[in-house]
Design an enzyme around this catalytic site. Structure first.
Site, PDB file in Angstrom:
ATOM      1  N   GLU A  96     -23.426  10.646  -7.139  1.00 34.92           N
ATOM      2  CA  GLU A  96     -24.030   9.248  -7.431  1.00 34.92           C
ATOM      3  C   GLU A  96     -24.679   8.664  -8.367  1.00 34.92           C
ATOM      4  OE1 GLU A  96     -24.571   9.739  -2.759  1.00 34.92           O
ATOM      5  OE2 GLU A  96     -22.926   7.350  -2.815  1.00 34.92           O
TER       6      GLU A  96
ATOM      7  N   GLU B 240     -20.112  14.326   1.908  1.00 32.70           N
ATOM      8  CA  GLU B 240     -20.883  13.576   3.159  1.00 32.70           C
ATOM      9  C   GLU B 240     -20.237  13.491   4.476  1.00 32.70           C
ATOM     10  OE1 GLU B 240     -20.553  12.726   0.122  1.00 32.70           O
ATOM     11  OE2 GLU B 240     -22.730  11.243  -0.935  1.00 32.70           O
TER      12      GLU B 240
HETATM   13  C1  3H9 Z   1     -25.649  13.074   0.828  1.00 32.75           C
HETATM   14  O1  3H9 Z   1     -25.813  12.994  -0.307  1.00 32.75           O
HETATM   15  C2  3H9 Z   1     -25.684  11.482   0.979  1.00 32.75           C
HETATM   16  C3  3H9 Z   1     -25.665  10.652  -0.274  1.00 32.75           C
HETATM   17  O2  3H9 Z   1     -24.645  10.011   0.109  1.00 32.75           O
HETATM   18  C4  3H9 Z   1     -26.623   9.045   0.342  1.00 32.75           C
HETATM   19  C5  3H9 Z   1     -27.717   9.542   0.093  1.00 32.75           C
HETATM   20  C6  3H9 Z   1     -29.164   7.756   0.035  1.00 32.75           C
HETATM   21  N1  3H9 Z   1     -30.179  19.776   0.852  1.00 32.75           N
HETATM   22  O3  3H9 Z   1     -25.463  26.553   0.784  1.00 32.75           O
HETATM   23  P1  3H9 Z   1     -26.059  28.106  -0.427  1.00 32.75           P
HETATM   24  C7  3H9 Z   1     -30.372  24.297   0.665  1.00 32.75           C
HETATM   25  S1  3H9 Z   1     -25.396  14.036   1.751  1.00 32.75           S
HETATM   26  C8  3H9 Z   1     -31.852  20.002   1.517  1.00 32.75           C
HETATM   27  O4  3H9 Z   1     -27.471  28.810   0.591  1.00 32.75           O
HETATM   28  P2  3H9 Z   1     -24.679  28.263  -1.913  1.00 32.75           P
HETATM   29  C9  3H9 Z   1     -29.915  26.010   1.808  1.00 32.75           C
HETATM   30  O5  3H9 Z   1     -29.860  25.580   2.624  1.00 32.75           O
HETATM   31  C10 3H9 Z   1     -25.408  15.808   0.779  1.00 32.75           C
HETATM   32  N2  3H9 Z   1     -30.868  21.455   1.144  1.00 32.75           N
HETATM   33  O6  3H9 Z   1     -26.199  28.139  -1.831  1.00 32.75           O
HETATM   34  C11 3H9 Z   1     -30.413  26.419   1.144  1.00 32.75           C
HETATM   35  O7  3H9 Z   1     -31.784  26.694   1.906  1.00 32.75           O
HETATM   36  P3  3H9 Z   1     -31.607  27.979   2.608  1.00 32.75           P
HETATM   37  C12 3H9 Z   1     -24.133  15.855  -0.255  1.00 32.75           C
HETATM   38  C13 3H9 Z   1     -29.929  22.132   0.746  1.00 32.75           C
HETATM   39  O8  3H9 Z   1     -25.311  28.110  -4.088  1.00 32.75           O
HETATM   40  C14 3H9 Z   1     -30.394  27.009  -0.221  1.00 32.75           C
HETATM   41  O9  3H9 Z   1     -30.123  25.123  -0.736  1.00 32.75           O
HETATM   42  N3  3H9 Z   1     -24.663  17.351  -0.732  1.00 32.75           N
HETATM   43  C15 3H9 Z   1     -28.777  21.237   0.239  1.00 32.75           C
HETATM   44  O10 3H9 Z   1     -24.347  28.865  -1.822  1.00 32.75           O
HETATM   45  C16 3H9 Z   1     -29.181  27.290  -0.630  1.00 32.75           C
HETATM   46  O11 3H9 Z   1     -28.087  27.045  -0.633  1.00 32.75           O
HETATM   47  C17 3H9 Z   1     -23.823  18.386   0.101  1.00 32.75           C
HETATM   48  O12 3H9 Z   1     -24.002  18.480   0.973  1.00 32.75           O
HETATM   49  C18 3H9 Z   1     -29.119  19.918   0.771  1.00 32.75           C
HETATM   50  N4  3H9 Z   1     -28.244  18.642   0.428  1.00 32.75           N
HETATM   51  O13 3H9 Z   1     -24.258  26.881  -2.699  1.00 32.75           O
HETATM   52  C19 3H9 Z   1     -24.675  19.678  -0.389  1.00 32.75           C
HETATM   53  N5  3H9 Z   1     -28.161  21.658  -0.687  1.00 32.75           N
HETATM   54  O14 3H9 Z   1     -31.498  28.827   0.973  1.00 32.75           O
HETATM   55  C20 3H9 Z   1     -24.729  20.615   0.095  1.00 32.75           C
HETATM   56  C21 3H9 Z   1     -28.404  22.972  -0.344  1.00 32.75           C
HETATM   57  O15 3H9 Z   1     -33.232  28.519   3.018  1.00 32.75           O
HETATM   58  N6  3H9 Z   1     -25.270  22.344  -0.226  1.00 32.75           N
HETATM   59  N7  3H9 Z   1     -29.926  23.065   0.405  1.00 32.75           N
HETATM   60  O16 3H9 Z   1     -30.621  28.810   3.573  1.00 32.75           O
HETATM   61  C22 3H9 Z   1     -24.089  22.480  -0.487  1.00 32.75           C
HETATM   62  O17 3H9 Z   1     -23.103  22.765  -0.599  1.00 32.75           O
HETATM   63  C23 3H9 Z   1     -24.432  23.783  -1.440  1.00 32.75           C
HETATM   64  O18 3H9 Z   1     -25.657  24.804  -0.703  1.00 32.75           O
HETATM   65  C24 3H9 Z   1     -24.161  24.332  -2.844  1.00 32.75           C
HETATM   66  C25 3H9 Z   1     -25.047  26.222  -3.102  1.00 32.75           C
HETATM   67  C26 3H9 Z   1     -22.749  23.953  -3.120  1.00 32.75           C
HETATM   68  C27 3H9 Z   1     -25.258  22.983  -3.711  1.00 32.75           C
END
Ligand code: 3H9
Length: 692
Positions: free
Chosen positions: A108, A128
């Protein structure tokens, strides 16, 4: 170079300002990052030397979304819309430079830039929905304006990222630049924009992609219909469709305000809280208290599977799919031929549906070897036994494996219930033995219970966990006990379901209550699907249970078009008057006074003893954490993810409420409901499973 704050730098490359966000691990939009965007852009705009602004991220990815850990906490710092406004209204062209995953709020942010460039490996998405929310920073309003409402909804409702190539073909990115040279590529693009005097292109002003859908509610009605089944019980999906419909029908600012309102409402909903819990639980589950992430794993290049039945075949497919050669052993030519042909047929069916090419079918089958002698497994790095549940047979197999397997090979049993330590004791290398409990159908179900025996070596466990990732499973580490985590808890539900139909409910009452709760099917529909005659024999049957009586009448489940239900030719289930009579007669013969049983009692009696059993599992250390139990139930049994899993759900209900109900049932019905000491203690301390 000047620091904007602790997570961002602003530099000037001749006449182009470069704002670099550096907030590991994934540059999530924490308060600091939002502040950095707002303030960094203000500074760049104020700098007369800067003619254009590039936004780029350090580390493994562009902004991967809102900081999920901040959700539900008081807001500090700049809001995301505030930061976005600074970008979109910049009087100087803004170019977002994207690598890794631009997800959610990250995407976004990119959508308020005037131009976007990306490397070929970049991915884009609005995940989301997986967190029980809708995009909250313009995603539902801007993406339809770029790619049309249908494609936008496909991305929003699936939550699945799309590739840079797809993004380019949609016009979501304006240029693909060389992998590994994003910064240079973005700077060159910015110079080009300046040289050509290209306009400040705002996605919010586009209309041509949404205009055709205006005044056509049928477009959205069709999308609703297509997704209704998949999203049964979920709240966010309908709101997402409505938001995109708003994008088509309303002026931009009005649509944006509505989106924000919905986003905030959903963010506060129990479903979103539960799904965020699952997001973190899915990541926690891989971590093992006494085994460091750095523990070396053993090389697995060749896998052996013993037994080519339904389980063995499904297990083998997991490894073939991951490109690992598999040797599968059977005891007879016939069983082997049958097993191999079922695997082939499964692949061919996938190919027929267009999800695999004919060549791929052959590649996978080419990795598979069928043999009749266990000795042929001597060069396998991992051998998984998947024969029927009989301790004697399993011990015999493991003794043989001990004799033939190469040193260091991992010896695994796929047993669902049996004692791994006893199996391991049949070998002279118990450190190499563990349980790998797959769930049926093993090539489809995501869950793998990794069963740690008393003597299982740490590298063996680390290898099993890593291997689970490699074959696309989600693994939970569990301890040795009857049924491990999943089936041990399931037994509680099954017992109560059986009791309930004698006391007054009918199978379809119990099934309906659990289906309405969100499970894919109730226990009786599940029994019919699996077959009622598993473990039943004509020779020893004695009409001692409803199930035996049904089997005696050749009502063996779906395969005989009759079980607890009657089935028509399309396998539609109907309550069976025959079964109703069998149950009434059986209860009468036992002297049971049937009564009307309320739905609430059915639900509590089926699910609360499971929670209680989960507490005992934690008490005994058979699961590492309550959230692992949630992962087991969501991924192995279709527990509705929007309740967060049984243990999270119990916390949501309030453990005092669960305890009170268990005590009430215990007083009436005895020890099946006796609360575990842990539950007692948590309630006394005013705590939940989440506090453990
Ligand atoms: C949103 O954006 C709302 C908006 O529309 C509106 C806002 C106003 N936050 O998955 P991994 C941590 S909703 C906090 O193992 P990978 C994760 O817990 C959000 N922490 O790595 C982990 O911590 P730890 C929309 C996060 O390489 C570490 O990072 N976004 C977040 O396999 C590594 O993660 C999503 O839903 C986060 N957003 O994959 C994306 N993301 O090492 C969610 C990750 O302590 N994330 N962490 O266990 C993902 O899909 C994957 O993490 C990503 C990397 C593909 C990015």
């Amino acid at each position: 170079m000047a620091a904007v704050n602790a997570v961002a730098d602003l530099t000037l490359e001749s006449d182009i300002a470069v704002l670099t966000i550096d907030s590991p691990p994934v540059n999530a939009l924490s308060a600091k990052v939002r502040d950095a965007l707002r303030d960094g852009f203000a500074q760049a705009i104020a700098d007369p030397a800067a003619k254009a602004i590039v936004l780029i991220c350090a580390g493994r990815t562009f902004i991967a979304g809102a900081d999920i850990a901040e959700f539900g906490k008081p807001m500090t710092g700049a809001s995301l819309p505030e930061a976005q406004l600074a970008i979109e209204n910049s009087p100087k062209p803004v170019i977002a430079a994207i690598h890794g995953t631009a997800l959610g709020g990250g995407f976004e942010v990119a959508l308020v830039a005037h131009y976007r460039v990306a490397v070929p490996s970049a991915k884009f998405g609005l995940p989301e929905i997986k967190l029980g929310i809708i995009p909250g920073a313009g995603g539902t309003q801007r993406l339809p304006r770029l790619i049309g409402p249908e494609a936008a909804l496909e991305a929003i409702l699936s939550g699945t990222p799309f590739s840079a190539k797809q993004a380019a073909s949609w016009g979501v990115v304006d240029a693909i630049v060389e992998e590994g040279a994003l910064r240079e590529g973005a700077l060159a693009f910015a110079r080009d924009v300046l040289a050509k005097g290209l306009p400040l292109r705002k996605v919010r002003d586009l209309d041509d992609k949404i205009a055709p859908a205006r005044g056509k509610p049928e477009t959205f009605a069709a999308i609703r219909k297509a997704h209704a089944k998949k999203f049964r019980g979920f709240e966010a999906w309908e709101r997402a469709i409505q938001a995109v419909q708003d994008a088509v029908e309303l002026p931009f600012d009005e649509g944006l305000a509505r989106e924000r309102k919905t986003f905030l409402e959903l963010l506060a909903s129990p479903q979103s809280r539960a799904q965020r819990h699952v997001f973190f639980a899915e990541r926690q589950v891989w971590k093992i208290a006494d085994i460091a992430d750095t523990t070396p794993t053993l090389p697995i290049a060749k896998v052996g599977v013993i037994g080519a039945g339904t389980m063995g075949g499904g297990i083998a497919m997991n490894f073939l799919n991951a490109g690992l050669p598999v040797t599968i052993v059977e005891t007879s030519e016939m069983a082997l031929a049958r097993g191999l042909s079922v695997i082939r047929k499964n692949y061919e069916n996938t190919a027929k549906k267009g999800r695999m090419s004919a060549a791929e079918v052959e590649t996978r089958m080419g990795l598979l070897t069928g043999v009749l002698e266990i000795g042929k497994l001597a060069d396998c790095d991992l051998i998984i036994e998947a024969v029927f549940e009989n301790m004697g047979v399993k011990k015999e197999i493991f003794a043989k494996l001990d004799a033939i397997a190469k040193a260091g090979a991992i010896l695994a049993s796929n047993t669902s219930y049996l004692d791994i330590d006893e199996i391991a004791a049949a070998t002279k290398r118990p450190e190499s033995v563990l349980g790998l409990h797959f769930f049926s159908p093993a090539n489809v179900m995501k869950l793998l219970e990794v069963v740690r025996g008393d003597k299982t070596g740490k590298p063996v466990i680390a290898t099993a966990m890593a291997l689970a990732k490699r074959i696309g499973k989600i693994a939970a580490l569990v301890g040795v006990c009857h049924g491990f985590v999943g089936n041990r808890m399931l037994a509680q539900r099954q017992r109560e379901a059986q009791k309930l139909i004698l006391e007054g409910a009918m199978p379809w009452d119990v099934d309906r209550v659990l289906y309405d709760f969100g499970l894919p099917m109730g226990p009786f529909a599940m029994s019919d699907l699996a077959g009622l005659d598993i473990g039943w024999s004509k020779e020893t049957t004695s009409s001692s249970t409803i199930r035996e009586i049904l089997c005696e009448q050749d009502r063996r489940g779906q395969k005989t078009s009759a079980g607890f239900y009657d089935y028509d030719e399309n396998r539609n289930a109907k309550p069976s008057p025959v079964v109703e009579k069998i149950i009434l007669d059986f209860a009468a013969a036992k002297g049971i006074n049937r009564r009307v049983i309320a739905d609430a009692e059915i639900l509590e009696r089926c699910l609360y003893p499971m929670i209680n059993e989960g507490a005992k599992i934690l008490e005994e250390g058979k699961a590492q954490r309550a959230s692992d139990i949630d992962i087991v139930w969501i991924n192995g049994y279709g527990w509705p993810v929007y309740t967060g899993g049984p243990m999270f759900w119990a916390d949501t209900l309030g453990l005092d409420k669960v305890l009170e109900a268990l005590r009430r049932y215990e007083a009436e019905m005895g020890e099946d409901f006796r609360p575990s000491a842990l539950l007692d203690r948590l309630v006394a301390e005013g705590k939940g499973f989440k506090d453990l």
